[in-house]
Design a protein around this motif. Structure first.
Motif, PDB file in Angstrom:
ATOM      1  N   HIS A   3       0.848  -1.179   0.000  1.00 24.01           N
ATOM      2  CA  HIS A   3       0.000   0.000   0.000  1.00 24.01           C
ATOM      3  C   HIS A   3       0.888   1.235   0.000  1.00 24.01           C
ATOM      4  N   PHE A  58      -2.585  -3.198  -5.932  1.00 23.01           N
ATOM      5  CA  PHE A  58      -1.927  -1.886  -5.969  1.00 23.01           C
ATOM      6  C   PHE A  58      -0.414  -2.002  -5.857  1.00 23.01           C
ATOM      7  N   ARG A  62      -0.978   1.789 -11.495  1.00 29.06           N
ATOM      8  CA  ARG A  62      -2.230   1.372 -12.105  1.00 29.06           C
ATOM      9  C   ARG A  62      -2.957   2.539 -12.746  1.00 29.06           C
ATOM     10  N   ARG A  81      -4.393   4.077  -1.552  1.00 29.62           N
ATOM     11  CA  ARG A  81      -3.666   2.823  -1.785  1.00 29.62           C
ATOM     12  C   ARG A  81      -2.768   2.862  -3.011  1.00 29.62           C
ATOM     13  N   MET A  82      -3.131   3.630  -4.017  1.00 25.24           N
ATOM     14  CA  MET A  82      -2.389   3.539  -5.274  1.00 25.24           C
ATOM     15  C   MET A  82      -1.067   4.314  -5.210  1.00 25.24           C
ATOM     16  N   SER A  86       0.403   6.320 -10.312  1.00 27.70           N
ATOM     17  CA  SER A  86      -0.853   5.766 -10.829  1.00 27.70           C
ATOM     18  C   SER A  86      -1.793   6.894 -11.220  1.00 27.70           C
TER      19      SER A  86
END
Length: 233
Positions: A3, A58, A62, A81-82, A86
């Motif tokens: 994370h 993740f 992404r 989380r990303m 991303s």
């Protein structure tokens, strides 16, 4: 699973509490005005948000799109989380929600808010030089859409995903499974820790021998992502 933390102002607990109170009031107001579009009188529970986010990996950069984020409870969890490189594309038809999302994510350059229909996803991907999404999330009540619009949106969603990518939905009914035949397979669970209980379904696009995720697609094309202001419908 790794994370990542971002620099969003929502990481501040006090700011989170203030934001939560404001957007929940907005959510209730918009539900009263458009009950069939909003579909629930309260935002998703923390348990549902965490379960939905757990359907995504993740551990690397992404490209994620979300249809109908509403007051942004799922969007905020995804953003937390990303990874820093991303991207999260939010498509919100309701103008009040879209404005609030722009305010919430004003300092997060990874998040792009579009005031418009989810059907604009292909246009926005092309405009930003993004070839495909790794994940597309939706909580909009797809069961109320007419068959032709529903299938058209499913086709655009499928086409916008990289091989092996996933379309993740949370819905009161599981009706969409009978229409989403173009995906390789679907896996559902009935999640009771929410009011109302929800079906969480993950539709996966078929892999291919030359499959790349959305991030790898973009890197392979060597096409930069536009960072200009988002256009409104």
């Amino acid at each position: 699973m790794i994370h990542y933390c971002n620099t969003s102002p929502l990481d501040n607990t006090e700011a989170q509490d203030d934001c939560s109170r404001l957007v929940s009031a907005l959510f209730f107001k918009r539900f009263l005005q458009r009950p069939f579009q909003i579909a629930s009188i309260v935002p998703s529970s923390k348990a549902l948000v965490e379960r939905v986010a757990s359907k995504m990996d993740f551990s690397q950069p992404r490209v994620i799109a979300e249809y109908g984020p509403g007051e942004g409870v799922h969007s905020r969890e995804i953003a937390r989380r990303m990874s820093p490189d991303s991207h999260l594309l939010l498509f919100e038809l309701d103008q009040a929600f879209a404005r609030d999302l722009e305010r919430q994510f004003a300092r997060d350059r990874r998040v792009h808010v579009t005031h418009g229909d989810a059907a604009r996803l292909p246009h926005e991907l092309k405009r930003r030089g993004i070839a495909a999404c790794d994940y597309i999330l939706s909580g909009i009540p797809l069961s109320i859409l007419k068959i032709d619009k529903k299938r058209a949106l499913l086709q655009k969603t499928h086409d916008a995903l990289a091989p092996g990518g996933s379309f993740v939905i949370y819905q009161v009914t599981n009706e969409l499974k009978q229409h989403a035949k173009l995906f390789e397979y679907a896996e559902s669970e009935y999640f009771l820790q929410n009011i109302p209980p929800m079906f969480i379904t993950v539709f996966q696009k078929a892999q291919s021998a030359q499959s790349l995720n959305g991030w790898e697609y973009r890197a392979a094309q060597r096409t930069p992502i536009g960072v200009g202001a988002d256009s409104s419908a």
